[in-house]
Design an enzyme around this catalytic site. Structure first.
Site, mmCIF file in Angstrom:
data_model
loop_
_atom_site.group_PDB
_atom_site.id
_atom_site.type_symbol
_atom_site.label_atom_id
_atom_site.label_comp_id
_atom_site.label_asym_id
_atom_site.label_seq_id
_atom_site.Cartn_x
_atom_site.Cartn_y
_atom_site.Cartn_z
ATOM 1 N N GLU A 30 0.882 -1.170 0.000
ATOM 2 C CA GLU A 30 0.000 0.000 0.000
ATOM 3 C C GLU A 30 0.912 1.210 0.000
ATOM 4 O OE1 GLU A 30 -3.119 -0.447 -0.199
ATOM 5 O OE2 GLU A 30 -3.515 -2.435 0.627
ATOM 6 N N CYS A 43 -3.181 8.396 3.995
ATOM 7 C CA CYS A 43 -3.056 7.855 2.635
ATOM 8 C C CYS A 43 -4.312 8.119 1.826
ATOM 9 C CB CYS A 43 -2.784 6.366 2.702
ATOM 10 S SG CYS A 43 -4.005 5.485 3.679
HETATM 11 P P1 NAP Z 1 8.333 5.129 4.386
HETATM 12 O O1 NAP Z 1 9.454 6.047 4.619
HETATM 13 O O2 NAP Z 1 8.284 4.400 3.094
HETATM 14 O O3 NAP Z 1 8.363 4.113 5.612
HETATM 15 C C1 NAP Z 1 7.365 3.140 5.762
HETATM 16 C C2 NAP Z 1 7.893 2.002 6.587
HETATM 17 O O4 NAP Z 1 8.918 1.329 5.872
HETATM 18 C C3 NAP Z 1 8.507 2.416 7.920
HETATM 19 O O5 NAP Z 1 8.163 1.464 8.883
HETATM 20 C C4 NAP Z 1 9.999 2.380 7.632
HETATM 21 O O6 NAP Z 1 10.784 2.137 8.774
HETATM 22 C C5 NAP Z 1 10.056 1.180 6.721
HETATM 23 N N1 NAP Z 1 11.248 1.104 5.875
HETATM 24 C C6 NAP Z 1 11.843 2.106 5.205
HETATM 25 N N2 NAP Z 1 12.891 1.622 4.513
HETATM 26 C C7 NAP Z 1 12.957 0.292 4.767
HETATM 27 C C8 NAP Z 1 13.829 -0.765 4.368
HETATM 28 N N3 NAP Z 1 14.844 -0.549 3.524
HETATM 29 N N4 NAP Z 1 13.601 -2.014 4.850
HETATM 30 C C9 NAP Z 1 12.566 -2.257 5.681
HETATM 31 N N5 NAP Z 1 11.703 -1.299 6.103
HETATM 32 C C10 NAP Z 1 11.901 -0.040 5.641
HETATM 33 O O7 NAP Z 1 6.927 5.875 4.518
HETATM 34 P P2 NAP Z 1 6.436 6.823 5.696
HETATM 35 O O8 NAP Z 1 7.167 8.097 5.550
HETATM 36 O O9 NAP Z 1 6.428 6.124 7.009
HETATM 37 O O10 NAP Z 1 4.905 7.013 5.303
HETATM 38 C C11 NAP Z 1 4.460 7.998 4.418
HETATM 39 C C12 NAP Z 1 4.059 7.368 3.111
HETATM 40 O O11 NAP Z 1 3.202 6.257 3.332
HETATM 41 C C13 NAP Z 1 3.276 8.300 2.236
HETATM 42 O O12 NAP Z 1 3.846 8.294 0.972
HETATM 43 C C14 NAP Z 1 1.875 7.703 2.190
HETATM 44 O O13 NAP Z 1 1.215 7.899 0.979
HETATM 45 C C15 NAP Z 1 2.112 6.284 2.436
HETATM 46 N N6 NAP Z 1 0.963 5.658 3.093
HETATM 47 C C16 NAP Z 1 0.203 4.803 2.378
HETATM 48 C C17 NAP Z 1 -0.886 4.190 2.971
HETATM 49 C C18 NAP Z 1 -1.742 3.232 2.209
HETATM 50 O O14 NAP Z 1 -2.605 2.586 2.802
HETATM 51 N N7 NAP Z 1 -1.552 3.091 0.932
HETATM 52 C C19 NAP Z 1 -1.181 4.428 4.313
HETATM 53 C C20 NAP Z 1 -0.374 5.315 5.006
HETATM 54 C C21 NAP Z 1 0.710 5.917 4.381
HETATM 55 P P3 NAP Z 1 11.580 3.324 9.530
HETATM 56 O O15 NAP Z 1 10.552 4.260 10.027
HETATM 57 O O16 NAP Z 1 12.311 2.614 10.599
HETATM 58 O O17 NAP Z 1 12.451 3.947 8.474
#
Ligand code: NAP
Length: 522
Positions: A256, A295
């Site tokens: 997602e 999101c």
């Molecule tokens: P993110 O930076 O992609 O991080 C999401 C998750 O992935 C965090 O738990 C992060 O951990 C982890 N992560 C990052 N790099 C990783 C790696 N190399 N290996 C394993 N895990 C890794 O996103 P965010 O800033 O938290 O969230 C914002 C984004 O989420 C927005 O773009 C939004 O659109 C999207 N979103 C989508 C939905 C949906 O249902 N489609 C819902 C909510 C949000 P760390 O925090 O430890 O880095």
């Protein structure tokens, strides 16, 4: 300062190095730290798979549902404490924190309720069956059999309770053990939820593990029986789905990601109608709830050219009522962004969008917050942009600014033009249309339905019952094509399919029916 712990192999693990700081976004103060250093990931994975998985699979679906109900109740009993944590670690207002927590407990309770009629079934069947031979003696059905691996859940920062709970509910009901990893920046609420569940002794050992901090080498351990469910940015989604072992063993990955959701005002909606009021109320809420860090937030507002001025005026009026600041101040109705990086991304993103649009409300810069020391906290007032030529500005449909930001876009009032603009985002989680004209609704659905996971049809007949376009109801699918990740979660019992192998069962009718039972997902 609190050090967050992980729960692995049934034990709490506290790291002694490699910490990341967790900050109160309302003040900039460091409130906790987290690290997964020292976790033996292969052992943690094996414990979940070999101890938690078998323990869960021996339980009936109804029993698993009963566990979810207890988990929901236990979290609800700690609601006030968790709201306070959310205020501190996410900068959420009380209303935003309740939205997250009640979403979590509501989804757990909903999945528990789905198993009420399951009797002693250990599987969920997909159908009643069909005749495969000359007579009904040779019979076929489809059965969901729990996968025998581990469900690894990686969540975004914006819903620390709901994000963890909605994924865990589906996996546990299906019969898969879970290793959940919250986003580090807002992990305090998730950590406390898991602690509450663990202290209450609800789940069999190994069914629910927690990683606070990085996932180390966990993802490289996953194989064909495991599931990776991820919520976050499109960039991270691409990185995770590209792990060679995930590709090599066709590990089920449910992703997602980003979504530039559109709210579309249909033609001929009077500005004294319920449909008009619903449109404005939804757009306003979806721009400002959780400071736009949702999101399902509305990023693009499509309005017939001749209605642009009244919509602009009405939205600016409502946005003027937003008080940005520290949620502990009673007058504040919108909190800060979750981290300094999120704020900087929003400032940079708005500057990018402004190359193809005009600013009509807000500044797009950091501001001071009510109830916060000047210069502290990650505050931004809502921003409304307006595009003169939305069809010619690709960036407005492709760059998601994860904050209280949306762009007004005029269109010619035809369903074709609205559909083409919706499609320019390359896939969204939700598209909302506000319209009482059935033929417009049908043409718009034909043109845009393939580009979205959910179509929310706002009209005068449902206006007083609708929860708003941004709520991911567990009864309906959540996910979307293309940029939105291509995933599918929730949707009632459909949600457990991610965690199950659908098996075509063929044999004698009595044997097949006895095996598959009476409980099915239709
Ligand atoms: P993110 O930076 O992609 O991080 C999401 C998750 O992935 C965090 O738990 C992060 O951990 C982890 N992560 C990052 N790099 C990783 C790696 N190399 N290996 C394993 N895990 C890794 O996103 P965010 O800033 O938290 O969230 C914002 C984004 O989420 C927005 O773009 C939004 O659109 C999207 N979103 C989508 C939905 C949906 O249902 N489609 C819902 C909510 C949000 P760390 O925090 O430890 O880095």
């Amino acid at each position: 300062m609190k050090t967050l712990k992980s729960l692995v192999r049934g034990q709490w693990h506290e790291a002694d190095s490699g910490f990341a700081d967790l900050v109160n976004p309302s003040t900039g103060e460091i409130v906790a730290r987290a690290s997964s250093a020292g976790i033996d990931f292969p052992a943690a994975y094996a414990f979940a798979r070999d101890i938690g998985g078998p323990a869960l699979r021996t339980l009936s679906v109804a029993r698993r549902g009963a566990l979810l109900k207890q988990v929901s109740k236990e979290i609800h009993q700690h609601r006030e404490e968790l709201i306070a944590l959310s205020l501190m670690n996410s900068g959420a207002t009380r209303k935003d924190a309740k939205f997250d927590l009640d979403g979590a407990t509501g989804t757990l309770a909903y999945y528990a309720s789905l198993s009420r009629d399951a009797g002693d079934a250990r599987y969920v069947a997909l159908d009643d069956g069909l005749q495969l031979g000359r007579t009904t003696r040779f019979w076929g059905r489809h059965l969901l059999v729990p996968r025998q691996g581990v469900a690894v859940h990686i969540n975004a920062f914006n819903f620390p309770a709901w994000g963890f709970a909605e994924k865990a509910a589906q996996a546990i009901l299906a019969g898969m053990p879970v290793i959940t990893k919250p986003a580090t920046s807002t992990a305090m609420v998730t950590e406390r939820c898991i602690e509450i569940i663990q202290e209450a002794g609800i789940l069999p050992e190994g069914v629910l593990s927690l990683i606070c901090g990085s996932t180390g080498d966990l993802l490289s351990l996953l194989g064909g029986q495991d599931v990776l469910a991820f919520t976050g940015s499109a960039d991270t989604a691409l990185k995770l789905r590209s792990y060679p072992n995930l590709l090599g063993s066709n590990t089920r990955a449910n992703l997602e990601a980003d979504s530039l959701n559109a709210a579309v005002l249909g033609p001929g909606v009077d500005d004294d109608s319920d449909t008009w009021d619903l449109f404005l109320a939804d757009v306003f809420r979806e721009m400002t709830q959780k400071s736009g860090q949702k999101c399902t937030a509305v990023r693009r507002i499509l309005v017939p050219q001749d209605r642009l001025a009244p919509v602009r005026e009405a939205l600016c009026d409502r946005l003027a009522g937003i008080v940005v600041g520290n949620p502990s101040d009673g007058s504040v109705n919108m909190g800060p962004l979750a981290t300094a990086d999120q704020l900087q991304d929003a400032v940079d993103g708005i500057a990018l969008l402004r190359k193809s649009s005009e600013l009509v409300f807000g500044t797009g810069e950091r501001c001071d917050g009510i109830g916060a020391e000047p210069g502290t906290g990650f505050y931004m007032a809502p921003v409304l942009l307006e595009a003169g030529d939305p069809a010619g500005a690709t960036v407005l449909h492709q760059h998601e600014v994860f904050g209280p930001v949306a762009t007004l876009m005029p269109y010619d009032g035809s369903p074709q033009a609205a559909s083409e603009l919706v499609a320019m985002a390359g896939g969204t989680l939700v598209t909302s249309l506000y319209c009482d004209d059935q033929s417009f609704v049908e043409s718009f659905t034909a043109g845009s339905g393939a580009y979205t996971g959910r179509l929310y049809l706002g009209s005068r007949k449902m206006a007083d019952q609708a929860p708003g376009s941004g709520v991911a109801l567990p009864q309906s699918l959540h996910g979307g094509p293309g940029r939105a990740g291509g995933g599918e979660e929730l949707g009632g019992l459909r949600g457990i399919a991610i965690y199950s192998q659908p098996v075509a069962i063929q044999g004698s009718r009595p044997m097949v029916d006895k095996l598959c039972g009476e409980f099915h997902s239709r």
